[in-house]
Design an enzyme around this catalytic site. Sequence first.
Site, mmCIF file in Angstrom:
data_model
loop_
_atom_site.group_PDB
_atom_site.id
_atom_site.type_symbol
_atom_site.label_atom_id
_atom_site.label_comp_id
_atom_site.label_asym_id
_atom_site.label_seq_id
_atom_site.Cartn_x
_atom_site.Cartn_y
_atom_site.Cartn_z
ATOM 1 N N HIS A 104 -9.414 -0.023 -1.041
ATOM 2 C CA HIS A 104 -8.836 1.011 -0.165
ATOM 3 C C HIS A 104 -9.947 1.969 0.249
ATOM 4 C CE1 HIS A 104 -6.551 4.667 0.868
ATOM 5 N NE2 HIS A 104 -5.565 3.840 1.160
ATOM 6 N N GLU A 141 0.866 -1.189 0.000
ATOM 7 C CA GLU A 141 0.000 0.000 0.000
ATOM 8 C C GLU A 141 0.893 1.226 0.000
ATOM 9 O OE1 GLU A 141 -3.594 -0.018 2.534
ATOM 10 O OE2 GLU A 141 -3.468 2.173 2.466
ATOM 11 N N HIS A 161 1.395 4.775 -1.963
ATOM 12 C CA HIS A 161 0.615 5.664 -2.822
ATOM 13 C C HIS A 161 1.456 6.701 -3.556
ATOM 14 C CE1 HIS A 161 -2.760 3.847 -0.882
ATOM 15 N NE2 HIS A 161 -2.507 4.374 0.292
ATOM 16 N N ASP A 198 1.504 2.152 3.809
ATOM 17 C CA ASP A 198 0.603 3.303 3.677
ATOM 18 C C ASP A 198 1.385 4.604 3.496
ATOM 19 O OD1 ASP A 198 -1.889 4.315 3.226
ATOM 20 O OD2 ASP A 198 -2.650 4.031 5.254
HETATM 21 C C1 GRE Z 1 -4.492 6.742 3.406
HETATM 22 O O1 GRE Z 1 -4.349 6.279 2.289
HETATM 23 O O2 GRE Z 1 -4.352 6.062 4.413
HETATM 24 C C2 GRE Z 1 -4.820 8.200 3.592
HETATM 25 C C3 GRE Z 1 -5.246 8.968 2.507
HETATM 26 C C4 GRE Z 1 -5.543 10.287 2.691
HETATM 27 C C5 GRE Z 1 -5.431 10.868 3.944
HETATM 28 C C6 GRE Z 1 -5.021 10.106 5.015
HETATM 29 C C7 GRE Z 1 -4.709 8.777 4.850
HETATM 30 O O3 GRE Z 1 -5.356 8.409 1.288
HETATM 31 O O4 GRE Z 1 -4.322 8.048 5.914
HETATM 32 ZN ZN ZN Z 2 -3.671 4.123 2.080
#
Ligand code: GRE
Ligand code: ZN
Length: 319
Positions: free
Chosen positions: A160, A7, A9, A282
Amino acid sequence: MRTIGLEEHFVTPELVGYGAGSASIAQPGAWKEASRRLLDLTGERIAGMDAAGLDVQVLSLNAPGIQAEPDPAVAVARAVAVNDLLAATIAEHPSRFAGFCALPLQDPQAAAKELERCVHQLGLRGALVNAHTQGRYLDDPELRVVWEYAEGLDVPLYLHPANGVDHPHVLSGHPELIGPMWSWGTDTASHVLRLIFGGVFDDFPEAKLLLGHMGEGLPYVLWRLDSRWGFHNHHGIELHRDNPSEYLRHNLYITTSGVCSAPPLLCALLALGSDHILFGTDYPFEEMDTATEFLRTAPISDEDRASIAHVNAERLLRL
Ligand code: GRE
Ligand code: ZN
């Protein structure tokens, strides 16, 4: 120990605007910093991976991504463009990156075809979907074609969280509960139950669902689901399997993303088994080194640690 994060991003300058809803629930400074790190694909990111001992990031477009686009034709064009860019980034660093594609679920047939293109032509490993698409959830009959392709291609769909369509009354007057701290998890767990009771895994028994955040609480409630399903009025629903937990044990894979704590990891190991748990950070919402340090020191066997760090990902994603 080879370590693969699932995960992880990123965002592009063209698509950063879709994050406005997420920005509104974050502290402004924290959002600015996260956005800066999301936009970097190969600079600071790779340096951070090296420092943390994270060998591979399986990249995904940040929430809500393409799901936030109201126009289906624009969603298709933008998904294709971002998936091409993702594949090109991976091609420059094939030992450090893999990817989950974005799907324009606004057009279910096009989304299924895009999934096939991404897997067969771009070498991506599955898709990541951010919650609902314009109010439509993944149990929607029109989206069965996407599950059909995912099962046929033998790739997972990673569900997600993102902001919901609306907020349940119990959260009224409490905006602090809306977002990744609380409502995103309960919304996502509810979405998974829609898939089970909506018959997705009866129609596609070998479909694979990935879930972050140590399974969004679901590993904790398996017995309770089964016990109360036995008690509940089934409202005409007939499942092929006797108990909801059987779907969670068979079709569900979870990642450790955003949860660096031993008690929920031990619960997940006992509830789902070490074959169904994979590592994730994350990033950039959590620090990579915090996550890798947690994985290295968690009170689990070295065999389970290796399964979570890389063996399961190598099998599930053919890495
Ligand atoms: C996440 O992917 O966990 C996330 C977001 C946006 C804000 C906070 C967050 O995508 O934890
Ligand atoms: Zn995330």
